[in-house]
Design a protein around this motif. Sequence first.
Motif, PDB file in Angstrom:
ATOM      1  N   LYS A 267      39.616  63.954  30.403  1.00 43.60           N
ATOM      2  CA  LYS A 267      38.577  64.923  30.765  1.00 43.60           C
ATOM      3  C   LYS A 267      37.161  64.442  30.485  1.00 43.60           C
ATOM      4  O   LYS A 267      36.213  64.936  31.093  1.00 43.60           O
ATOM      5  CB  LYS A 267      38.825  66.251  30.052  1.00 43.60           C
TER       6      LYS A 267
ATOM      7  N   TRP B  85      43.825  61.239  36.658  1.00 47.23           N
ATOM      8  CA  TRP B  85      43.281  62.548  37.049  1.00 47.23           C
ATOM      9  C   TRP B  85      42.124  62.887  36.136  1.00 47.23           C
ATOM     10  O   TRP B  85      42.239  62.772  34.909  1.00 47.23           O
ATOM     11  CB  TRP B  85      44.399  63.577  36.936  1.00 47.23           C
TER      12      TRP B  85
ATOM     13  N   GLY C  32      40.656  64.856  41.474  1.00 48.12           N
ATOM     14  CA  GLY C  32      42.083  64.564  41.459  1.00 48.12           C
ATOM     15  C   GLY C  32      42.524  63.627  42.561  1.00 48.12           C
ATOM     16  O   GLY C  32      43.731  63.453  42.786  1.00 48.12           O
TER      17      GLY C  32
ATOM     18  N   GLU D   1      40.081  70.887  37.215  1.00 47.20           N
ATOM     19  CA  GLU D   1      39.983  69.553  37.813  1.00 47.20           C
ATOM     20  C   GLU D   1      38.553  69.189  38.159  1.00 47.20           C
ATOM     21  O   GLU D   1      37.829  69.963  38.785  1.00 47.20           O
ATOM     22  CB  GLU D   1      40.851  69.498  39.071  1.00 47.20           C
TER      23      GLU D   1
ATOM     24  N   TYR E 257      36.408  58.463  31.181  1.00 49.54           N
ATOM     25  CA  TYR E 257      37.250  58.373  32.391  1.00 49.54           C
ATOM     26  C   TYR E 257      36.956  57.125  33.237  1.00 49.54           C
ATOM     27  O   TYR E 257      37.889  56.385  33.585  1.00 49.54           O
ATOM     28  CB  TYR E 257      37.058  59.667  33.196  1.00 49.54           C
TER      29      TYR E 257
ATOM     30  N   PRO F 198      48.962  62.005  29.228  1.00 48.61           N
ATOM     31  CA  PRO F 198      48.146  63.163  29.646  1.00 48.61           C
ATOM     32  C   PRO F 198      46.805  63.280  28.944  1.00 48.61           C
ATOM     33  O   PRO F 198      46.039  64.195  29.251  1.00 48.61           O
ATOM     34  CB  PRO F 198      49.046  64.362  29.303  1.00 48.61           C
TER      35      PRO F 198
ATOM     36  N   THR G 253      43.472  68.555  31.029  1.00 47.71           N
ATOM     37  CA  THR G 253      44.921  68.647  31.198  1.00 47.71           C
ATOM     38  C   THR G 253      45.434  70.024  30.810  1.00 47.71           C
ATOM     39  O   THR G 253      46.324  70.582  31.488  1.00 47.71           O
ATOM     40  CB  THR G 253      45.621  67.587  30.331  1.00 47.71           C
TER      41      THR G 253
ATOM     42  N   PHE H  57      45.166  61.017  41.943  1.00 50.11           N
ATOM     43  CA  PHE H  57      46.447  61.535  41.460  1.00 50.11           C
ATOM     44  C   PHE H  57      47.326  62.044  42.593  1.00 50.11           C
ATOM     45  O   PHE H  57      48.409  62.583  42.351  1.00 50.11           O
ATOM     46  CB  PHE H  57      46.186  62.659  40.456  1.00 50.11           C
TER      47      PHE H  57
ATOM     48  N   ARG I  51      45.677  61.272  32.536  1.00 53.75           N
ATOM     49  CA  ARG I  51      44.668  62.322  32.684  1.00 53.75           C
ATOM     50  C   ARG I  51      43.617  62.140  31.592  1.00 53.75           C
ATOM     51  O   ARG I  51      43.953  61.785  30.459  1.00 53.75           O
ATOM     52  CB  ARG I  51      45.293  63.724  32.556  1.00 53.75           C
TER      53      ARG I  51
END
Length: 511
Positions: free
Chosen positions: A263, A286, A298, A295, A268, A221, A290, A301, A261
């Motif tokens: 951010k 994603w 997504g 979001e 990313y 996550p 988290t 995901f 996940r």
Amino acid sequence: MPQVSPRKNSNSRTFNSQQSLNGAIKSICDIMRRSNCAGALQYVPELTWILFLRILDEREAHEAETAEAVAADYQPSLEAPYRWRDWAAPEGVRRKELQNGALGAFFAFVNGDLIPRLKGLRERPNSAARQKVISEIFSGIERTRIDTERNFLDVLDKVHEISAENVDTTHVFTLSQVYEGLLLKMGEKGNDGGQFFTPREIIRAMVRVIDPKVGETVYDPGCGTGGFLAQSFEHMAGPDNRNITSPDQLETLKVRTFYGREKDNAIYPIALANLVLHGIDEPHVWHGNTLTGAETYGGLFAGAPALYDVVLMNPPFGGKEGKEAQTRFAYKTGATQVLFLQHVIDGLKAGGRCGIVLDEGVLFRINETAFAQTKRKLLDECDLWCILSLPAGAFVNAGAGVKTNLLFFTKGRPTERIWYYDLSDVKVGKKSPLTLEKFEEFFRLLPTRADSEHSWTVERKEIDGRGYDLKAVNPHAKTDEDTRTPEELLDIIEAKGREVADAVAELRKLL
């Protein structure tokens, strides 16, 4: 990177030693460093998208050949003139047109056509999963960072020399491993990127303990650059995919196994590229926070499971979240690691297994209610069967000197006892990183949870009695205890004082 069948390649260069491949990557980075990409935080993201397009083109060319051999339809993710072979390869038709065109034509194509085209792939009707991944890898790129077309073309030519068929993997690490080493540079020399990296040897140790199997889902996550997911793929597939017994198993690993996940906008896309380089065709990552649920994107995901068989993660050390995140959790705190621990427990299937990195403070702090409540939740809902205490410098090469521990637990039954193993006495520094060899005794004792000079077991009743303090305190640790009485110490000090006075008196006589 998966192996492909040999076929004609215009590249004459081969990499038959680790030094030669590392040298090739370094020479590319050297060009970038003199081309407006001074630090790793600038040149690694730039090299990421360029290297990704090179490998993607090679992979899709191989897939097209395979499809043609069995008379099957094949739809590539990219078409001319946006494939590497068209615009980047030295003999590419589009490249020759641009080089022979007006001054600035090459950058006009890259910045004004290629990058916007790839960024927009996810918006196309019926866009394929791989096209969405490509689009997200380019999500933070507006234009190339490299300053001149000449330097850019030099980079392209050197990247073009790197391919699956001219890297001898019997003597050389796979390109994916070399790339991981490159990523670590983002966390060195004050680059402030250390929060996204877990040392590779620690990841390997954690994956080995949890032992994910083909058919299980794996989730991180807070996946950073994707190290836990990539290493899990290598562990599950085995060297040269030797653990794979059917095409369906390989398909499962590539498209239905790995979920994460992240951010950070810069990290990313790097995570996606890293996972694709490792052979994961559809990394389900994603993009967003988290803990708050906010979001950014997504789309990758879609269809992700609500609960997972395996969770592997390293939450950010010392992170803080506001009330927006705290409202989503039973036990309110701003401490990021504590919130992630609650998230992980809730995200595991019954029988699901977790390996997580937590700093020492989370283990021993009992004065804040949420810390104690979360640890009680862990012990009530999960079997916390092992805590491994790492040396203080285990994360020093990733920019953190905090004391850390590895926790391993299984969801669905309460903890009755915890087996501890202590690696605290291992000396670790920037020039002497923690290696997998230091875990040998741990791996040997783990199956039976045996006691040793470095290991011991604590019963649940004792942990409850001390308010859920989980800190590893080795009862077998040797301490140098001073048994001298205060009177003896004063006598020693007095004698030393007389020696000093005598020495000073002798010096005065000489003067």
